[in-house]
Design a protein around this motif. Structure first.
Motif, short mmCIF file in Angstrom:
data_model
loop_
_atom_site.label_atom_id
_atom_site.label_comp_id
_atom_site.label_asym_id
_atom_site.label_seq_id
_atom_site.Cartn_x
_atom_site.Cartn_y
_atom_site.Cartn_z
N LEU A 244 -22.47 7.53 -14.06
CA LEU A 244 -22.39 6.34 -13.16
C LEU A 244 -24.28 6.53 -13.50
CD1 LEU A 244 -21.59 6.23 -9.40
CD2 LEU A 244 -21.07 4.55 -10.88
N ARG A 245 -25.29 7.70 -13.77
CA ARG A 245 -27.06 7.61 -13.82
C ARG A 245 -26.79 6.73 -15.48
NH1 ARG A 245 -26.97 11.73 -11.00
NH2 ARG A 245 -29.01 11.28 -8.84
N ILE A 247 -24.94 4.59 -17.43
CA ILE A 247 -23.57 3.28 -17.30
C ILE A 247 -25.10 3.00 -16.69
CG2 ILE A 247 -22.96 1.43 -15.62
CD1 ILE A 247 -20.53 3.81 -15.85
N MET A 248 -26.18 3.60 -15.26
CA MET A 248 -27.46 2.36 -15.22
C MET A 248 -28.95 2.04 -16.33
SD MET A 248 -28.95 4.21 -11.81
CE MET A 248 -30.21 4.06 -11.84
N TYR A 251 -26.77 -0.65 -17.90
CA TYR A 251 -27.17 -1.44 -18.52
C TYR A 251 -28.59 -1.82 -18.03
CZ TYR A 251 -22.62 -3.27 -14.99
OH TYR A 251 -22.32 -3.75 -15.34
N ALA A 252 -29.99 -1.25 -17.92
CA ALA A 252 -30.94 -1.15 -18.77
C ALA A 252 -31.43 -2.12 -20.15
CB ALA A 252 -31.89 0.35 -18.04
N LEU A 254 -28.72 -2.91 -22.02
CA LEU A 254 -28.41 -4.53 -21.79
C LEU A 254 -29.28 -5.75 -21.79
CD1 LEU A 254 -25.48 -5.59 -23.23
CD2 LEU A 254 -25.12 -5.87 -20.89
N GLY A 255 -30.10 -5.09 -20.90
CA GLY A 255 -30.95 -6.02 -19.99
C GLY A 255 -32.23 -6.71 -21.23
N GLY A 258 -30.45 -7.95 -24.07
CA GLY A 258 -30.70 -9.97 -24.25
C GLY A 258 -31.87 -10.75 -23.89
N LEU B 386 -31.47 -16.08 -20.05
CA LEU B 386 -31.34 -15.37 -19.50
C LEU B 386 -32.09 -14.26 -18.07
CD1 LEU B 386 -32.55 -12.35 -21.19
CD2 LEU B 386 -35.14 -12.95 -21.27
N ALA B 389 -28.93 -13.44 -16.53
CA ALA B 389 -28.36 -12.17 -16.57
C ALA B 389 -29.02 -10.97 -16.18
CB ALA B 389 -28.39 -12.02 -18.40
N LEU B 390 -30.39 -11.18 -15.82
CA LEU B 390 -31.27 -9.84 -15.83
C LEU B 390 -31.33 -9.82 -14.51
CD1 LEU B 390 -34.37 -10.32 -18.01
CD2 LEU B 390 -33.07 -9.25 -18.41
N ILE B 393 -28.22 -7.89 -14.00
CA ILE B 393 -28.10 -6.36 -13.90
C ILE B 393 -29.22 -5.43 -13.28
CG2 ILE B 393 -29.54 -5.03 -15.91
CD1 ILE B 393 -28.99 -7.56 -17.68
N THR B 396 -27.04 -4.62 -9.86
CA THR B 396 -26.40 -3.95 -10.69
C THR B 396 -26.38 -2.62 -10.52
OG1 THR B 396 -24.58 -5.26 -11.78
CG2 THR B 396 -23.80 -3.41 -12.04
N ILE B 397 -27.95 -2.21 -11.15
CA ILE B 397 -28.18 -1.27 -11.36
C ILE B 397 -28.87 -0.72 -9.89
CG2 ILE B 397 -30.80 -0.34 -12.28
CD1 ILE B 397 -30.51 -1.73 -14.53
N LEU B 400 -25.37 0.43 -8.34
CA LEU B 400 -25.37 1.86 -8.93
C LEU B 400 -26.14 2.84 -8.17
CD1 LEU B 400 -24.77 1.03 -12.67
CD2 LEU B 400 -22.95 1.71 -10.60
N TYR B 401 -27.76 2.98 -7.92
CA TYR B 401 -28.26 3.76 -7.61
C TYR B 401 -27.92 3.91 -6.64
CZ TYR B 401 -32.99 5.34 -5.52
OH TYR B 401 -34.12 6.02 -5.48
N ILE B 404 -24.91 6.71 -5.97
CA ILE B 404 -25.81 7.80 -6.13
C ILE B 404 -26.23 8.38 -5.35
CG2 ILE B 404 -26.85 9.35 -7.99
CD1 ILE B 404 -26.18 6.80 -10.33
N MET B 407 -23.67 8.97 -2.61
CA MET B 407 -23.20 9.64 -3.21
C MET B 407 -23.54 11.72 -2.98
SD MET B 407 -20.10 8.93 -6.49
CE MET B 407 -21.95 9.17 -7.53
#
Lengths: 361, 413
Positions: A244-245, A247-248, A251-252, A254-255, A258, B386, B389-390, B393, B396-397, B400-401, B404, B407
């Motif tokens: 997961l880390r 993937i983070m 994603y960054a 990817l940003g 872009g 952009l 999209a940013l 993103i 999403t990040i 995810l954080y 985590i 968890m």
């Protein structure tokens, strides 16, 4: 949902033992210490490589590898194909970021002594992958058939021609003739989309297999501290915590890709004209700059060798030493860290940075 | 047959340089031992084209080069000595007007220099006894003559203007001839001199317009012919224009009337029209047809020029934003070509002819300007995309954080 997942897994397990993979993932852990952050660069490089493959396949739908069509087909992708500009810019930016993260990964592995026994093969496959990635960069640079790429390829292949005995043969092999022509373009295209990907896939599979087999290396300093009870041996599960880390980070990346593609679309330049004089201030891609600048400083004759060949010989020897470092620094395998190799790494990094900066000056 | 063979052998013998034949040249031997002016020819003659072609001092001056006594210079041995200034052209013409002889050295060699010289102002004045005018050696040098193709030669295209200026820019020397002496200074400011200085040896120098051996100033009626030898298309347009007859009637010298003669600078659009820098307004006044045509042509050119500048600025902005507009750039180049052609068509002095091209160019410049605007619009759309999209993103990040953290947080008791 869980039932369906279990049933699919069970079906696959009966056929090729997929359960053992799940079992492996369930128990795979990643060491946690103050240098853990460097572990992410390998995954980041892999992610960017996947982006390269995907965008490369999309570009192949339109790209035509002939001197008459190459430039125009890339121009068409940039201006007429829906999101073509994005795909091409991401491909170019991602290539550069991938080379950058590959270098970061290589140097982090070097400084953390992760190459030491029993990971010598992981290091060697990694180094070969780094050379392949630079080969991807060199061969891909020519494909848009623009002025800068044309002359950079001319200079680059000329260097290969300066090698005694085999130089002439190598130059003709790379160019498909005496000069950079359509034959060179077709050849480079072949290297870029078939030969190099084939080799890279093989080496990548070996590299990943070795990483999974041997696990992540713990730096000698951390290992010693754990051994002496000064630090607890901490770890985290690979799945899902580390992934997961990862993937983070992806994603960054990817940003960033872009943003770079949208704000600084990769330039196309002007179409190559083989009969035009070379433009002033021509230089290769940034990752070859340190070599380019060094060759500029080398005199025409070094003892009895041609200057250019002497430079290439020195770089070849340095690369060979670098690849063989796990065997030269074999003491690291016994937990004995020698300052010489750390110093050598700092020197190499500093040399590359200073020479690249001088080339851009 | 025998005679032919003997003649051929003699010719071959004559063409072999004396030194190569093993002969000693008493002229060179003695003059080398002398001092001052008399030693000068012997010092420099080895560079001379005549020496390079195997000729000796005696071939021009007569005498006997095998005799090392003063008898070598006796008239009995055919010694002619140095010609007087008025005799120089004939002296050179003995060989240079002899086609058969000259073709021994160069099958393409001309032999009309002397006859041309006689038609020139220089030639005519020399015949009248004016020894200040140029004769062969004044331009070509003497005893160290180099072929005109040699860049060191005073007659090389790069040096011709300086050679002519040697006399023609010297106000004291030219006093009494009633012609200006500023031609060289003015020529140096011209687009012709600038082009020549850049290494384009096809650019005109003095002799291109005035001729060399037959140097004569072009008369009023011949000016368009002279300029038209290079500027063919302009000359054709001028020939068909209403100016042709009008200039002839007023005895005006064609091209030079607007472009000047020696100081021919790069023309600018402001010359056309009725503004303060206009050359049309020098003759035409308000209310005349010519005045209206000039005004119209200036407006047409300005309209296209501004259209091109506007499109260029928009495309520049798009390019700086990283947008790919090379196709539009290429198209804009054809609008520029139309502007160049329209400027040429000014020489029809007919506004309709100019407008035909400026309208065509204006259409292209508008189209490329729009292409530039579309690229800038596309850039804005990309940046908005952009942004979206940013944001996705980052969310999403963030998710995810949080996952985590959830968890890895210790279970609540």
């Amino acid at each position: 949902m869980t039932t369906v997942y279990r049933r699919v897994l069970s079906w696959l397990d009966e056929r090729f033992g997929a359960g053992s993979i799940e079992e492996f993932l369930r128990h795979k852990t990643v060491p946690v210490h103050r240098h853990t952050v460097w572990y992410y660069f390998g995954g980041m490089t892999l992610f960017l490589f996947i982006i390269q493959v995907l965008t490369g396949i999309l570009l192949l739908l339109y790209y035509r590898p002939t001197p008459n069509d190459a430039f125009e087909s890339v121009q068409y992708v940039m201006t007429q194909v829906r999101f073509g500009w994005l795909i091409r810019s991401v491909h170019s930016w991602s290539a550069n970021l991938m080379i950058f993260t590959a270098f970061v990964h290589m140097f982090s592995v070097y400084f953390l002594k992760a190459y030491r026994k029993p990971r010598e093969l992981t290091w060697i496959t990694g180094m070969l992958l780094l050379f392949l990635v630079m080969g991807f960069g060199f061969s891909g640079y020519l494909l848009p058939w623009n002025t800068l790429a044309f002359f950079a390829t001319k200079v680059g292949t000329e260097m290969a021609g300066s090698i005694p005995v085999v130089g002439k043969w190598l130059l003709i092999y790379l160019r498909g003739g005496e000069e950079v022509t359509g034959a060179t373009l077709t050849r480079f295209f072949g290297f870029h989309v078939a030969v190099l990907p084939g080799l890279a896939t093989l080496l990548l599979a070996m590299h990943l297999l070795l990483v999974q087999r041997l696990g992540m290396s713990v730096p000698p300093g951390v290992e010693k501290a754990i051994g002496e009870g000064r630090q607890p041996a901490r770890s985290m599960p690979f799945f899902p915590n580390f992934l997961l880390r990862d993937i983070m980070g992806w994603y960054a990346a990817l940003g960033v890709l872009g943003a770079l593609a949208a704000i600084f679309p990769w330039e196309l330049g002007t179409k190559a004209d083989p009969f035009a004089p070379a433009p002033a201030g021509i230089h290769p891609e940034w990752y070859f700059l340190f070599m380019f600048q060094t060759l500029r400083y080398i005199p025409a004759k070094v003892i009895f060798l041609e200057g250019e060949f002497a430079g290439l010989l020195a770089f070849g020897a340095a690369a060979a030493v670098w690849v063989a470092v796990p065997f030269i620094d074999y003491k690291a395998g016994f937990g004995r860290v020698t300052r010489f190799f750390t110093g050598l790494g700092v020197f190499a990094l500093g040399y590359m940075a200073v020479m690249s900066a001088l080339a851009l000056r | 047959m025998k005679k032919i063979l003997v003649a051929l052998l003699m010719l071959v013998w004559a063409l072999i340089p004396a030194a190569a034949r093993g002969d000693t040249d008493s002229c060179i031997t003695c003059h080398s031992a002398l001092e001052g002016k008399l030693a000068e020819p012997a010092k420099v003659f080895d560079q001379d084209i005549h020496h390079q072609s195997g000729l000796t001092c005696a071939d021009c001056h007569g005498g006997d080069l095998h005799d090392d006594s003063l008898n070598a210079m006796s008239p009995a041995k055919g010694f002619r000595g140095a010609p007087k200034k008025t005799q120089v052209p004939e002296f050179c013409a003995r060989c240079h007007s002899n086609v058969t002889f000259m073709h021994n050295f160069n099958p393409k060699a001309r032999a009309d220099q002397y006859s041309q010289y006689l038609t020139s102002v220089h030639g005519k004045r020399l015949k009248q006894g004016d020894t200040k005018v140029a004769a062969c050696v004044d331009c070509h040098g003497v005893h160290n003559m180099l072929p005109a193709s040699d860049t060191r030669s005073p007659t090389n295209v790069a040096n011709v203007a300086t050679t002519c200026a040697h006399c023609h820019a010297n106000a004291v020397y030219m006093k009494g001839y009633g012609i200006p002496t500023d031609q060289f200074a003015r020529y140096q400011k011209s687009v012709h001199a600038e082009t020549l200085a850049q290494g384009d040896t096809s650019a005109p120098t003095c002799t291109t317009c005035h001729g060399n051996h037959g140097a004569t100033p072009p008369g009023v009626s011949s000016v368009p012919n002279v300029c038209g030898t290079c500027h063919v298309f302009f000359a054709q347009l001028f020939e068909k224009s209403p100016h042709r007859a009008a200039f002839a009637k007023l005895n005006l010298p064609g091209c030079v009337q607007c472009h000047s003669n020696h100081e021919i600078v790069k023309p600018v659009d402001d010359w056309v029209g009725v503004g303060p820098k206009s050359v049309c307004a020098n003759c035409h006044t308000s209310g005349e047809k010519g005045y209206t045509e000039a005004e119209g042509m200036a407006q047409d050119l300005a309209k296209l020029r501004e259209g091109i500048e506007r499109a260029d600025t928009t495309l520049d902005t798009a390019e700086r934003s990283g947008m790919e507009v090379s196709s539009a750039r290429l198209e804009l180049a054809s609008a520029n070509e139309d502007l160049v052609k329209a400027r040429v068509n000014v020489h029809t002095f007919n506004e309709a002819e100019v407008r035909k091209l400026t309208d065509q160019g204006a259409g292209i410049s508008t189209k490329t300007h729009e292409a530039g605007l579309a690229a800038l619009h596309e850039r804005d759309v990309r940046r908005k995309g952009l942004g979206v999209a940013l944001i996705t993103i980052v969310i999403t990040i963030g998710g995810l954080y949080l996952k985590i953290r959830q968890m890895e947080s210790p279970p609540r008791s």
